[in-house]
Design a protein around this motif. Structure first.
Motif, PDB file in Angstrom:
ATOM      1  N   ALA A  90     -27.211 108.305  52.823  1.00  0.00           N
ATOM      2  CA  ALA A  90     -28.070 107.156  52.517  1.00  0.00           C
ATOM      3  C   ALA A  90     -28.956 107.443  51.316  1.00  0.00           C
ATOM      4  O   ALA A  90     -29.228 106.561  50.490  1.00  0.00           O
ATOM      5  CB  ALA A  90     -28.925 106.817  53.737  1.00  0.00           C
ATOM      6  N   VAL A  91     -29.411 108.694  51.194  1.00  0.00           N
ATOM      7  CA  VAL A  91     -30.366 109.054  50.158  1.00  0.00           C
ATOM      8  C   VAL A  91     -29.761 108.922  48.756  1.00  0.00           C
ATOM      9  O   VAL A  91     -30.480 108.833  47.762  1.00  0.00           O
ATOM     10  CB  VAL A  91     -30.917 110.478  50.429  1.00  0.00           C
ATOM     11  CG1 VAL A  91     -29.894 111.546  50.045  1.00  0.00           C
ATOM     12  CG2 VAL A  91     -32.246 110.692  49.734  1.00  0.00           C
ATOM     13  N   LYS A  92     -28.435 108.895  48.713  1.00  0.00           N
ATOM     14  CA  LYS A  92     -27.786 108.730  47.396  1.00  0.00           C
ATOM     15  C   LYS A  92     -27.524 107.267  47.088  1.00  0.00           C
ATOM     16  O   LYS A  92     -26.814 106.937  46.135  1.00  0.00           O
ATOM     17  CB  LYS A  92     -26.468 109.507  47.384  1.00  0.00           C
ATOM     18  CG  LYS A  92     -26.685 111.011  47.506  1.00  0.00           C
ATOM     19  CD  LYS A  92     -25.355 111.750  47.609  1.00  0.00           C
ATOM     20  CE  LYS A  92     -25.604 113.195  47.988  1.00  0.00           C
ATOM     21  NZ  LYS A  92     -24.460 113.758  48.731  1.00  0.00           N
ATOM     22  N   GLY A  93     -28.084 106.405  47.913  1.00  0.00           N
ATOM     23  CA  GLY A  93     -27.902 104.978  47.665  1.00  0.00           C
ATOM     24  C   GLY A  93     -26.884 104.370  48.621  1.00  0.00           C
ATOM     25  O   GLY A  93     -26.248 103.367  48.301  1.00  0.00           O
ATOM     26  N   GLY A  94     -26.748 104.943  49.792  1.00  0.00           N
ATOM     27  CA  GLY A  94     -25.720 104.471  50.738  1.00  0.00           C
ATOM     28  C   GLY A  94     -26.265 103.789  51.990  1.00  0.00           C
ATOM     29  O   GLY A  94     -25.609 103.798  53.024  1.00  0.00           O
ATOM     30  N   MET A  95     -27.462 103.198  51.889  1.00  0.00           N
ATOM     31  CA  MET A  95     -27.979 102.486  53.065  1.00  0.00           C
ATOM     32  C   MET A  95     -27.200 101.183  53.279  1.00  0.00           C
ATOM     33  O   MET A  95     -26.699 100.588  52.326  1.00  0.00           O
ATOM     34  CB  MET A  95     -29.472 102.160  52.861  1.00  0.00           C
ATOM     35  CG  MET A  95     -30.352 103.375  52.678  1.00  0.00           C
ATOM     36  SD  MET A  95     -32.105 102.936  52.420  1.00  0.00           S
ATOM     37  CE  MET A  95     -32.042 102.045  50.862  1.00  0.00           C
ATOM     38  N   LYS A  96     -27.131 100.743  54.536  1.00  0.00           N
ATOM     39  CA  LYS A  96     -26.413  99.488  54.868  1.00  0.00           C
ATOM     40  C   LYS A  96     -27.400  98.487  55.480  1.00  0.00           C
ATOM     41  O   LYS A  96     -28.192  98.855  56.347  1.00  0.00           O
ATOM     42  CB  LYS A  96     -25.331  99.748  55.931  1.00  0.00           C
ATOM     43  CG  LYS A  96     -24.402 100.919  55.645  1.00  0.00           C
ATOM     44  CD  LYS A  96     -23.151 100.489  54.915  1.00  0.00           C
ATOM     45  CE  LYS A  96     -22.214 101.677  54.692  1.00  0.00           C
ATOM     46  NZ  LYS A  96     -22.095 102.046  53.269  1.00  0.00           N
ATOM     47  N   TRP A  97     -27.331  97.238  55.045  1.00  0.00           N
ATOM     48  CA  TRP A  97     -28.182  96.176  55.621  1.00  0.00           C
ATOM     49  C   TRP A  97     -27.666  95.849  57.012  1.00  0.00           C
ATOM     50  O   TRP A  97     -26.505  95.500  57.188  1.00  0.00           O
ATOM     51  CB  TRP A  97     -28.159  94.940  54.721  1.00  0.00           C
ATOM     52  CG  TRP A  97     -29.146  93.883  55.139  1.00  0.00           C
ATOM     53  CD1 TRP A  97     -28.867  92.741  55.822  1.00  0.00           C
ATOM     54  CD2 TRP A  97     -30.560  93.884  54.903  1.00  0.00           C
ATOM     55  NE1 TRP A  97     -30.021  92.027  56.025  1.00  0.00           N
ATOM     56  CE2 TRP A  97     -31.091  92.693  55.471  1.00  0.00           C
ATOM     57  CE3 TRP A  97     -31.448  94.765  54.275  1.00  0.00           C
ATOM     58  CZ2 TRP A  97     -32.453  92.363  55.427  1.00  0.00           C
ATOM     59  CZ3 TRP A  97     -32.791  94.433  54.226  1.00  0.00           C
ATOM     60  CH2 TRP A  97     -33.287  93.258  54.802  1.00  0.00           C
ATOM     61  N   THR A  98     -28.513  96.010  58.011  1.00  0.00           N
ATOM     62  CA  THR A  98     -28.073  96.011  59.407  1.00  0.00           C
ATOM     63  C   THR A  98     -29.103  95.339  60.297  1.00  0.00           C
ATOM     64  O   THR A  98     -30.304  95.455  60.061  1.00  0.00           O
ATOM     65  CB  THR A  98     -27.938  97.487  59.884  1.00  0.00           C
ATOM     66  OG1 THR A  98     -27.130  98.192  58.954  1.00  0.00           O
ATOM     67  CG2 THR A  98     -27.315  97.578  61.259  1.00  0.00           C
ATOM     68  N   GLU A  99     -28.629  94.696  61.329  1.00  0.00           N
ATOM     69  CA  GLU A  99     -29.547  94.138  62.326  1.00  0.00           C
ATOM     70  C   GLU A  99     -29.907  95.231  63.330  1.00  0.00           C
ATOM     71  O   GLU A  99     -29.085  96.105  63.624  1.00  0.00           O
ATOM     72  CB  GLU A  99     -28.893  92.966  63.055  1.00  0.00           C
ATOM     73  CG  GLU A  99     -29.863  92.287  64.013  1.00  0.00           C
ATOM     74  CD  GLU A  99     -29.274  91.056  64.697  1.00  0.00           C
ATOM     75  OE1 GLU A  99     -28.135  90.660  64.357  1.00  0.00           O
ATOM     76  OE2 GLU A  99     -29.964  90.493  65.574  1.00  0.00           O
TER      77      GLU A  99
END
Lengths: 372, 372
Positions: free
Chosen positions: B20-29
């Motif tokens: 995630a820290v490299k720009g891999g977060m996902k928009w999630t409920e």
């Protein structure tokens, strides 16, 4: 005979090499610093044996190399027998003491503020140092000896009401723990005080902290000193054994101030920090020969806003306050007296950890008393 | 739909793993804690990106394992849109903020003394924690999101006169340095203050310390930030390069207080200690991922009576004081705003050290403004 010598012949127990600590000191003549008009001379009556003496003789801190021979001893009490013209606060016949420091620049901001022990130009130790203000370049020699000569500024009057034999170990050991106990508010802002290590310094720390009104917890490696700690004034004793963390279960955040007088290597500092309440202080006054601080995880400092610091001996004012406090509160140091001629036996016994809790060398021919 | 859900759908940028820290977060409920009567809900307008967010996403401190998915972000400002019956100090429509802590026991001596950040039972982080007082066992989720729900006790009103976008990074980063600057007397008892590391926290530290009237020395590894440090209020900059000891020659004992905001590994703490005057304090607020304090020789603590400590975020009162100080002194945080939908780009840039000096994510649909 050079111009700086009086008729007095300075002689003392000299450490010629690292074996001195095992009882191998030699009685030797030496040349003291040149007498300056702000110096005094003492006929030594008493000299305490301090842990630093042993670390120095053994070169355990690595600071002694090239500095042999050493005449150690920096808990000196004696009769003033010579006073320079510029000395105001002492006169011949007074009983006075010298601690671990015998000179500093006397000009920097710290000296001016009455904290000569943090002199910006460094301090001259009572032994193993070199003078730079007067008699520049001369070596300093300590108190396992017949006489002492040095700056009167660092020589304080022993007050009535304190046995001069007990005052001797207060000149370094006592003051070293009295100073941070006072600085960090033992008995006032720091109600709950832990003393780690019940040895020469630790025994003073328990005595003083209890007299200051603190609730004292002695922290010791074994049960050997439980009873002594309580007699000295500790309300409880925590024995760490070999599992410090387990021993501290239930004691987390119960102390405001911890004085670490032990100089054991591998001290579990992270565990000690767990004993402190937020804003608490852990103050190191003993240094292991191995010498460097075991890793402390920054989270353990951060999550409780606790402080690690150190405190070095005491100022001149600090020594005076310590002696006055001891007199006012009838503090009785646990002292065993040895004739000066048995210094090697005393050092050997101290080195083997037998002291309970401080040894003092006595020059009977100068009025020192072998019995209290 | 369980009883604890309102009609609001909680969604945010979730770190599913260390990438995630490299720009891999996902928009999630995700499901927030159960609403309690001492909770509030915010429509998030702004959320600062804090170094801790990155350490958490990457599991750099080793605290995140088993705690994915994480919605990080603990510099949250938004509009109050729901208020529990027991909440007194906030009402719907207020603009309020939350910092790095969102709950504690509220009963221990530290909580009662207004130092919830040192709660004896531990604190619940605004993300990556678990609630235990209400909705026990629920995970806490942070502010890279559309809404935030949690205890009103930890939610403070943003005062008039502080741009809420700039207030966001003050909720953690600003308060984290404001608190020790105040505790150790920056500008009053501590006239000369050093700030190590000119990053997100360091830039706040220079701004605040200068506004408190201290003579600020910025200490940085390279010359890259010299000009910025001076614009922020530093009077001088010391650049350490790769030989810290050499760089500090002539600066010994020149500072009263040092705030270490850098989290570089292998910090030369012994060298930093040499900069402190007797009784000075070095306060750690940044933690390297490698995590343990490099060896400090006890003699360096002892011979100057200097202190190493740490300080954790700030209390609720601390956040309020920090915001008020910023408003009263017209402190301008150096903030770059990113639309919330570009959170991955912002995190990636922050992780690459490009921030000068703080990034704030903006939800325009909730009234956040992309331009000052």
């Amino acid at each position: 005979m050079s111009s700086n010598q009086t008729e007095r012949k300075f002689e003392g127990w000299a450490a010629m090499d690292e074996n001195a600590v095992k009882g191998g000191m030699k009685w030797t003549e030496y040349e003291p610093k040149e007498f300056a008009e702000d110096d005094v001379e003492l006929e030594i009556q008493y000299c305490g044996i301090c842990g630093s003496d042993l670390h120095t003789m053994s070169n355990g801190w690595g600071t002694t190399k090239g500095m042999y021979p050493q005449v150690v001893g920096h808990e000196i009490v004696g009769k003033v027998v010579r006073v320079g013209k510029d000395v105001k606060h002492l006169k011949e016949g007074d009983v006075a003491g010298v601690g671990a420091q015998c000179d500093s620049c006397l000009e920097c901001v710290n000296c001016k503020n009455g904290e000569e022990n943090y002199c910006s130009k460094g301090l001259t130790g009572t032994y193993g140092g070199k003078f730079s203000r007067t008699s520049a370049g001369s070596k300093s020699y300590g108190g396992y000896a017949n006489y002492w000569r040095g700056p009167a500024h660092f020589t304080v009057l022993i007050p009535e009401g304190v046995d001069p034999a007990e005052a001797a170990p207060m000149m370094c050991g006592g003051t070293t723990v009295f100073t941070p106990l006072k600085q960090y508010g033992a008995g006032t802002t720091a109600k709950d005080v832990g003393i780690v290590g019940i040895g020469g310094l630790g025994h003073f720390a328990v005595l003083f902290a209890a007299a200051m009104g603190a609730n004292v917890t002695a922290i010791s490696h074994s049960h050997k000193k439980d009873e002594d700690a309580k007699k000295l004034g500790a309300k409880q004793v925590i024995v760490t054994g070999d599992d410090t963390k387990a021993a501290f279960k239930g004691h987390e955040r119960s102390l405001d101030l911890i004085i670490v007088s032990s100089n054991a290597p591998d001290m579990p500092f992270d565990a000690y920090l767990s004993l402190l309440r937020p804003h608490g202080h852990l103050v190191i006054v003993g240094v292991a020969e191995e010498g460097s601080l075991p890793n402390v995880h920054p989270f353990n400092l951060i999550m409780s806003n606790v402080h690690i610091s150190g405190s070095a001996i005491g100022s001149v004012k600090g020594m005076e306050e310590c002696l006055k406090f001891a007199g006012d509160n009838n503090i009785k140091a646990w002292v065993k007296r040895y004739p000066m001629k048995e210094a090697n036996e005393a050092v050997k016994s101290m080195n083997e950890g037998e002291a309970r809790y401080r040894y003092v060398l006595v020059n009977e021919e100068h009025g020192g008393k072998l019995n209290a």
